[in-house]
Design an enzyme around this catalytic site. Structure first.
Site, PDB file in Angstrom:
ATOM      1  N   LYS A  14       0.296   3.877  -2.699  1.00 32.88           N
ATOM      2  CA  LYS A  14      -0.668   4.983  -2.665  1.00 32.88           C
ATOM      3  C   LYS A  14       0.006   6.349  -2.602  1.00 32.88           C
ATOM      4  O   LYS A  14      -0.606   7.360  -2.969  1.00 32.88           O
ATOM      5  CB  LYS A  14      -1.626   4.801  -1.492  1.00 32.88           C
ATOM      6  CG  LYS A  14      -2.550   3.586  -1.642  1.00 32.88           C
ATOM      7  CD  LYS A  14      -3.494   3.464  -0.465  1.00 32.88           C
ATOM      8  CE  LYS A  14      -4.467   2.298  -0.642  1.00 32.88           C
ATOM      9  NZ  LYS A  14      -3.837   0.982  -0.445  1.00 32.88           N
ATOM     10  N   SER A  50      -6.119   3.976   3.985  1.00 32.66           N
ATOM     11  CA  SER A  50      -5.572   3.020   3.025  1.00 32.66           C
ATOM     12  C   SER A  50      -6.700   2.404   2.196  1.00 32.66           C
ATOM     13  O   SER A  50      -6.792   1.188   2.035  1.00 32.66           O
ATOM     14  CB  SER A  50      -4.762   1.925   3.728  1.00 32.66           C
ATOM     15  OG  SER A  50      -3.848   1.336   2.816  1.00 32.66           O
ATOM     16  N   SER A  94       0.792  -1.237   0.000  1.00 33.31           N
ATOM     17  CA  SER A  94       0.000   0.000   0.000  1.00 33.31           C
ATOM     18  C   SER A  94       0.820   1.281   0.000  1.00 33.31           C
ATOM     19  O   SER A  94       0.255   2.371  -0.149  1.00 33.31           O
ATOM     20  CB  SER A  94      -0.957   0.014   1.195  1.00 33.31           C
ATOM     21  OG  SER A  94      -2.119  -0.725   0.906  1.00 33.31           O
TER      22      SER A  94
END
Length: 494
Positions: free
Chosen positions: A131, A327, A128
């Site tokens: 991102k 997230s 993640s």
């Protein structure tokens, strides 16, 4: 993504010197705009206006003063030395819980100087942490104020209304949506009824052709659309494709943000819109909107393709904030496609990856160290180098691109918010509490963290630690990462 054979080489990495005063201003403005507190909570119920508690026989002792959360930094603080940082971190990057591949980049924010490097240019599975790239590229490509539209237009057949998805993943049916402040289908339905002048719609067509597909990315684990941390990605959806947004909103903390997602998000949205218009669910089907007419219809009946109403998402700056702090994988995929659309590329996983690569190169980041199969980090095929991430964080805070500073508003704070809320609690890592701000990433066998930390002397550093071959427990791997960043917080490293 990796440049194809024969393409022009990506621009060389440009290490940028960052004025700390500028970065401080950006951080303070972004944090203020995001509404984040900079002190530990006291009596939260009172702060939220939940009334005064009933008096008791024995008055409660006064609340202690709030504990500081975000450490200040000193623009004149002594800088760590590479030797000092190496001495502090070298024993920690070999922790067994981090596995056999640990790639690290640590740099001084004021000078851009590298302070510690181990596999810093090696493309690594980022999870993640991806991102951060999605956030910076969409802010650059679309701008912080851009809003994603959802439109309704007249269909080709009498009484037909076409719901056209523009890629807003937060669109709600009504006031009970998952995302506060989101655009709403009930407001769009009201506009449609007014535009039709009382004529009753008889059919709803769902146009989600803005995204050409596929709906699942290469490299996603099989359980992603089933377990509820991701979804099938379509240009039209409500509440991030959640089947029951009210339940998901009330229980998202206990479910760790997982929720049942629809197998057909666009049709789910279309049926909800049809219900608001009084159209039976059996009269909802997928299709394509007619082209907009060159001129308005001469009669009172809207011409095919003419707009009957439009609602718009929260601004991109707010979507970025939600994506990073929670997230949110579905928002990430939607924002990645906005980069593709702004770049004139197909709004697909491949088109988004190519577009983010192009924007990263335009910003002077090392595009040859970036290869993305999605925008959320769920794909195991993604590759990002640690040094690209430390360059990116520096770029967002150097003041030359103020729109990029929005990424700091959503960065979780150690032991305080987001995905770091319950971390940095152990004795070995507690020094990082309130001092580390970072985006985390987790897949089975993959653990990553990238962000900012203030040293014991008040010097601001940026860091990225990526591991993609871990074999230990989740808690052990996370604590090993947290020990690295906590050590940076406690050491002058000179």
């Amino acid at each position: 993504m990796v440049a194809p054979p024969g393409a022009a080489p990506p621009p060389a990495r440009r290490r940028r010197a960052l004025p700390l005063v500028v970065l401080a201003t950006v951080l303070l403005l972004v944090l203020a705009g995001a509404g984040l507190f900079v002190a530990r909570p006291g009596p939260v119920a009172g702060w939220l206006g939940e009334g005064t508690p009933e008096p008791t026989a024995s008055p409660a002792p006064p609340e202690p003063d709030p504990q500081a959360v975000l450490a200040a930094f000193d623009p004149n603080a002594p800088a760590p030395t590479p030797d000092g940082v190496r001495a502090a971190l070298a024993p920690l990057v070999g922790q067994p819980a981090l596995g056999s591949r640990v790639n690290v980049s640590v740099a001084d924010v004021a000078t851009g100087k590298s302070l510690f490097a181990k596999g810093e240019d090696a493309p690594t599975v980022p999870a993640s942490v991806t991102k951060l790239v999605t956030a910076v590229t969409v802010l650059e490509a679309r701008g912080p104020a851009y809003r994603i539209p959802t439109r309704a237009v007249a269909g080709a057949a009498p009484g037909e209304v076409v719901l056209v998805g523009g890629g807003d993943p937060t669109l709600a049916v009504d006031g009970d949506g998952f995302y506060p402040g989101a655009a709403r289908l009930d407001n769009l339905a009201k506009q449609v009824r007014e535009a039709l002048g009382g004529a009753a719609p008889t059919k709803v067509t769902v146009d989600s052709t803005l995204y050409p597909g596929p709906v699942l990315a290469a490299g996603w684990d099989d359980d992603i659309p089933v377990e509820g941390f991701g979804a099938r990605i379509t240009a039209l959806m409500t509440d991030g494709a959640r089947v029951d947004p009210v339940y998901a909103r009330k229980h998202h903390e206990e479910t760790n943000h997982a929720a049942e997602r629809s197998s057909e998000p666009d049709l789910l949205a279309g049926r909800a819109f049809a219900k608001l218009l009084g159209v039976p669910a059996g009269k909802v089907a997928k299709g394509k909107a007619p082209a907009a007419p060159a001129s308005p219809a001469a009669t009172g009946t809207p011409a095919p393709g003419s707009e009957l109403g439009k609602v718009e998402s929260l601004p991109v700056i707010r979507l970025v904030d939600i994506m990073i702090s929670d997230s949110d994988n579905v928002i990430a995929e939607a924002l990645a496609r906005q980069v593709a659309l702004a770049q004139g590329k197909p709004a697909s996983f491949a088109g988004a990856g190519a577009a983010m690569d192009a924007v990263a190169g335009e910003l002077g980041l090392p595009a040859d160290e970036l290869d993305l199969s999605d925008g959320s980090g769920l794909s195991r095929k993604n590759r990002i180098s640690p040094s690209l991430l430390t360059d990116l964080l520096a770029l967002a805070g150097n003041g030359r691109n103020p729109e990029l500073g929005a990424i700091f508003g959503g960065l979780p704070v150690a032991a305080w918010s987001g995905t770091l809320d319950e971390r940095y609690q152990a004795a070995a890592t507690s020094a990082g509490a309130g001092v580390v701000r970072a985006k985390t990433g987790t897949l089975t066998g993959v653990h990553a963290i990238a962000g900012l930390v203030t040293t014991a002397d008040g010097r601001l550093l940026t860091f990225a630690v990526l591991t993609d071959q871990t074999v230990g427990s989740l808690d052990d791997s996370r604590q090993a990462l947290d020990r690295i960043t906590s050590t940076l917080a406690t050491c002058g490293c000179r």
